[in-house]
Design a protein around this motif. Structure first.
Motif, PDB file in Angstrom:
ATOM      1  N   TYR A  63       0.816  -1.211   0.000  1.00 44.36           N
ATOM      2  CA  TYR A  63       0.000   0.000   0.000  1.00 44.36           C
ATOM      3  C   TYR A  63       0.851   1.263   0.000  1.00 44.36           C
ATOM      4  O   TYR A  63       0.523   2.222  -0.693  1.00 44.36           O
ATOM      5  CB  TYR A  63      -0.933   0.003   1.214  1.00 44.36           C
ATOM      6  N   SER A  64       1.923   1.261   0.753  1.00 49.81           N
ATOM      7  CA  SER A  64       2.764   2.454   0.801  1.00 49.81           C
ATOM      8  C   SER A  64       4.148   2.062   1.287  1.00 49.81           C
ATOM      9  O   SER A  64       4.309   1.120   2.073  1.00 49.81           O
ATOM     10  CB  SER A  64       2.173   3.532   1.728  1.00 49.81           C
ATOM     11  N   ALA A  65       5.126   2.793   0.789  1.00 57.05           N
ATOM     12  CA  ALA A  65       6.517   2.679   1.237  1.00 57.05           C
ATOM     13  C   ALA A  65       7.014   4.100   1.470  1.00 57.05           C
ATOM     14  O   ALA A  65       7.247   4.847   0.519  1.00 57.05           O
ATOM     15  CB  ALA A  65       7.369   1.954   0.196  1.00 57.05           C
ATOM     16  N   GLN A  66       7.143   4.492   2.728  1.00 55.18           N
ATOM     17  CA  GLN A  66       7.450   5.866   3.081  1.00 55.18           C
ATOM     18  C   GLN A  66       8.806   5.934   3.780  1.00 55.18           C
ATOM     19  O   GLN A  66       9.085   5.107   4.653  1.00 55.18           O
ATOM     20  CB  GLN A  66       6.374   6.432   4.008  1.00 55.18           C
ATOM     21  N   PRO A  67       9.629   6.920   3.406  1.00 60.22           N
ATOM     22  CA  PRO A  67      10.907   7.087   4.120  1.00 60.22           C
ATOM     23  C   PRO A  67      10.691   7.721   5.489  1.00 60.22           C
ATOM     24  O   PRO A  67      10.082   8.784   5.612  1.00 60.22           O
ATOM     25  CB  PRO A  67      11.701   7.999   3.178  1.00 60.22           C
ATOM     26  N   LEU A  68      11.159   7.044   6.517  1.00 60.45           N
ATOM     27  CA  LEU A  68      11.088   7.589   7.871  1.00 60.45           C
ATOM     28  C   LEU A  68      12.277   8.466   8.200  1.00 60.45           C
ATOM     29  O   LEU A  68      12.144   9.444   8.946  1.00 60.45           O
ATOM     30  CB  LEU A  68      11.007   6.438   8.883  1.00 60.45           C
ATOM     31  N   ALA A  69      13.442   8.127   7.683  1.00 61.84           N
ATOM     32  CA  ALA A  69      14.660   8.897   7.931  1.00 61.84           C
ATOM     33  C   ALA A  69      15.519   8.850   6.682  1.00 61.84           C
ATOM     34  O   ALA A  69      15.645   7.807   6.043  1.00 61.84           O
ATOM     35  CB  ALA A  69      15.428   8.339   9.124  1.00 61.84           C
ATOM     36  N   LEU A  70      16.060   9.999   6.337  1.00 64.80           N
ATOM     37  CA  LEU A  70      16.932  10.126   5.168  1.00 64.80           C
ATOM     38  C   LEU A  70      18.060  11.069   5.535  1.00 64.80           C
ATOM     39  O   LEU A  70      17.830  12.266   5.753  1.00 64.80           O
ATOM     40  CB  LEU A  70      16.146  10.649   3.962  1.00 64.80           C
ATOM     41  N   ASP A  71      19.270  10.534   5.614  1.00 69.10           N
ATOM     42  CA  ASP A  71      20.410  11.350   6.017  1.00 69.10           C
ATOM     43  C   ASP A  71      21.664  10.769   5.387  1.00 69.10           C
ATOM     44  O   ASP A  71      21.668   9.642   4.890  1.00 69.10           O
ATOM     45  CB  ASP A  71      20.543  11.378   7.538  1.00 69.10           C
ATOM     46  N   TYR A  72      22.717  11.555   5.425  1.00 71.66           N
ATOM     47  CA  TYR A  72      23.992  11.100   4.891  1.00 71.66           C
ATOM     48  C   TYR A  72      24.636  10.097   5.832  1.00 71.66           C
ATOM     49  O   TYR A  72      24.346  10.071   7.041  1.00 71.66           O
ATOM     50  CB  TYR A  72      24.931  12.290   4.676  1.00 71.66           C
ATOM     51  N   ALA A  73      25.498   9.275   5.279  1.00 73.27           N
ATOM     52  CA  ALA A  73      26.217   8.291   6.091  1.00 73.27           C
ATOM     53  C   ALA A  73      27.125   9.007   7.088  1.00 73.27           C
ATOM     54  O   ALA A  73      27.545  10.154   6.860  1.00 73.27           O
ATOM     55  CB  ALA A  73      27.025   7.360   5.184  1.00 73.27           C
ATOM     56  N   PRO A  74      27.438   8.384   8.205  1.00 74.35           N
ATOM     57  CA  PRO A  74      28.245   9.071   9.236  1.00 74.35           C
ATOM     58  C   PRO A  74      29.599   9.545   8.730  1.00 74.35           C
ATOM     59  O   PRO A  74      30.095  10.593   9.178  1.00 74.35           O
ATOM     60  CB  PRO A  74      28.399   8.005  10.328  1.00 74.35           C
ATOM     61  N   GLU A  75      30.221   8.825   7.799  1.00 74.28           N
ATOM     62  CA  GLU A  75      31.558   9.219   7.363  1.00 74.28           C
ATOM     63  C   GLU A  75      31.562  10.490   6.517  1.00 74.28           C
ATOM     64  O   GLU A  75      32.589  11.143   6.372  1.00 74.28           O
ATOM     65  CB  GLU A  75      32.226   8.082   6.586  1.00 74.28           C
ATOM     66  N   VAL A  76      30.408  10.857   5.920  1.00 71.04           N
ATOM     67  CA  VAL A  76      30.360  12.069   5.084  1.00 71.04           C
ATOM     68  C   VAL A  76      29.348  13.077   5.616  1.00 71.04           C
ATOM     69  O   VAL A  76      29.117  14.109   4.978  1.00 71.04           O
ATOM     70  CB  VAL A  76      30.013  11.706   3.620  1.00 71.04           C
TER      71      VAL A  76
END
Length: 436
Positions: free
Chosen positions: A339-352
């Motif tokens: 039914y849905s696929a929603q991003p809960l968190a979107l961030d850069y990787a820790p190394e960058v």
């Protein structure tokens, strides 16, 4: 095929121009079209005309009045349509070298498609009976067994109860078991066993997939107490609406920068037959497809678009819609519905993350400075125009430039910082190389 195109634009492996077709000869020995062409190309005729290039057509074909190619008539100079050109024997614009493509493979590369579902494997209702029928058969079988045992004297007689024993058991005072009694007890016992073995309690939101020797026999979606064939294997499948929070997945965006994404997937089992028999573990299959779809979708756009305007992965609506569409197509053959696929968190990787944060702040600062300078230039120009309109005196170029510079310095300079602007003469001397 455009036959009026210049022959110089053709590929090298084709002739520069197609040879004209030989017209049919008339009774006088020459074609009317050839006479007209010879007459139009002679020196006594009017202005020279470009001869028409006629392509060979199929034998016996008639002219199509809608064809743009036209030929001149034999006598009156009227315009008649020419026959349509034939299909080319050689593709003038080949897609790929046929010899370089392996046998059995298409010449043009095709995009990857989701796996196909087995059309013969579809969910259908299983044959079964309501639970009250099995309970009634269970009660009747138990009562029949007790009655036979009482009549044969196997069960001791109580004086408070009516005497139901047979004459032989009453006369002898002991149990008298016959072959008919054994057969009756055996039949009633089998009925009781079948009634008990086929009963199942199906809760709401659950189904039972029935198979026998690996062959699909149907699905029980009816809730409550149901009786089915006790020789069938039953597999419980949860068909309720479910949600799954994925673990942080590390992928890369279009620029190659690693990012970490967490998703919330809302799904359910739509076709229980395919979810159980078409795949080994549908939940594991869903998790693997989520990772694959996320990797493919995240690589289409950059994570942020601060430097260059345009779509980015942080546009949550587009990202969620694209993930839902791609994931639903991938898991449909397994009988699952997303039914849905929603991003809960979107961030850069820790190394960058730290370097990308500084870069994003620098881009925002540069953009803000550009906006401030543009606004200051517009405000200074507007102030100069209003001053000229108020004083009814038009300033010369040097005075206008000096006033603009003073206003820009006043608008842009930070508070408490005094900035001086050199006079026009000093600026002109600096440009010419003289000391100020």
């Amino acid at each position: 095929m455009d036959v009026t195109r210049d022959s110089s634009q053709r590929p090298d492996h084709l002739p520069k121009a197609l040879p004209p077709a030989l017209p049919e000869r008339s009774a006088s020995g020459s074609s009317p079209l050839a006479k007209v062409l010879r007459t139009s190309g002679s020196a006594d005729s009017g202005p020279a005309t470009t001869p028409l290039r006629v392509l060979p057509g199929p034998a016996g074909s008639s002219a199509d009045p809608r064809d743009p190619l036209e030929a001149v008539g034999p006598a009156t100079g009227t315009v008649q349509p020419a026959p349509p050109p034939p299909a080319p024997l050689v593709d003038p614009f080949p897609v790929a070298d046929p010899e370089a493509v392996p046998a059995g493979m298409p010449a043009a590369a095709t995009s990857r498609r989701p796996p196909r579902a087995d059309q013969a494997l579809r969910e259908r209702n299983a044959a079964g009976l309501p639970g009250w029928v099995a309970l009634l058969a269970l009660l009747l079988g138990t009562a029949a067994v007790l009655l036979v045992l009482v009549r044969d004297g196997v069960v001791p007689h109580w004086d408070v109860l009516p005497d139901l024993r047979a004459d032989a058991a009453r006369a002898s005072g002991r149990a008298e078991v016959t072959g008919r009694s054994v057969a009756a007890v055996t039949a009633a016992g089998l009925l009781v066993v079948l009634a008990l073995a086929g009963l199942l309690a199906n809760a709401g939101g659950e189904t039972r997939v029935l198979t026998r020797w690996g062959r699909y026999r149907g699905t029980v979606r009816r809730t409550g107490l149901v009786w089915v064939n006790p020789l069938l294997r039953r597999r419980r499948v949860d068909v309720r609406l479910r949600h799954w929070r994925s673990e942080p997945a590390k992928v890369v965006d279009r620029t190659g920068t690693p990012i970490v994404v967490r998703l919330l997937i809302v799904w359910r089992v739509k076709d229980t037959a395919r979810a159980v028999l078409a795949i080994e573990d549908h939940e594991r299959y869903l998790r693997e497809q989520v990772q694959a779809v996320l990797t493919r979708t995240a690589s289409t756009l950059p994570c942020d678009s601060n430097a260059a305007p345009g779509p980015a992965l942080r546009d949550g609506q587009w990202f969620a819609d694209e993930l839902t569409r791609a994931l639903a197509a991938e898991v449909a053959p397994a009988g699952l519905e997303v039914y849905s696929a929603q991003p809960l968190a979107l961030d850069y990787a820790p190394e960058v993350a730290e370097s990308m944060r500084r870069r994003r702040l620098a881009d925002l600062d540069a953009g803000l400075r550009t906006v401030l300078v543009d606004d200051a230039v517009e405000a200074a120009a507007l102030a100069v125009r209003r001053l000229e309109r108020a004083t009814a005196h038009e300033l010369d170029e040097a005075a206008r430039s000096a006033l603009m510079e003073h206003l820009l310095v006043a608008f842009v300079a930070p508070a408490g910082v005094a900035a001086s602007v050199p006079p026009p003469a000093a600026r002109a001397g600096r440009k010419e190389g003289r000391p100020a």
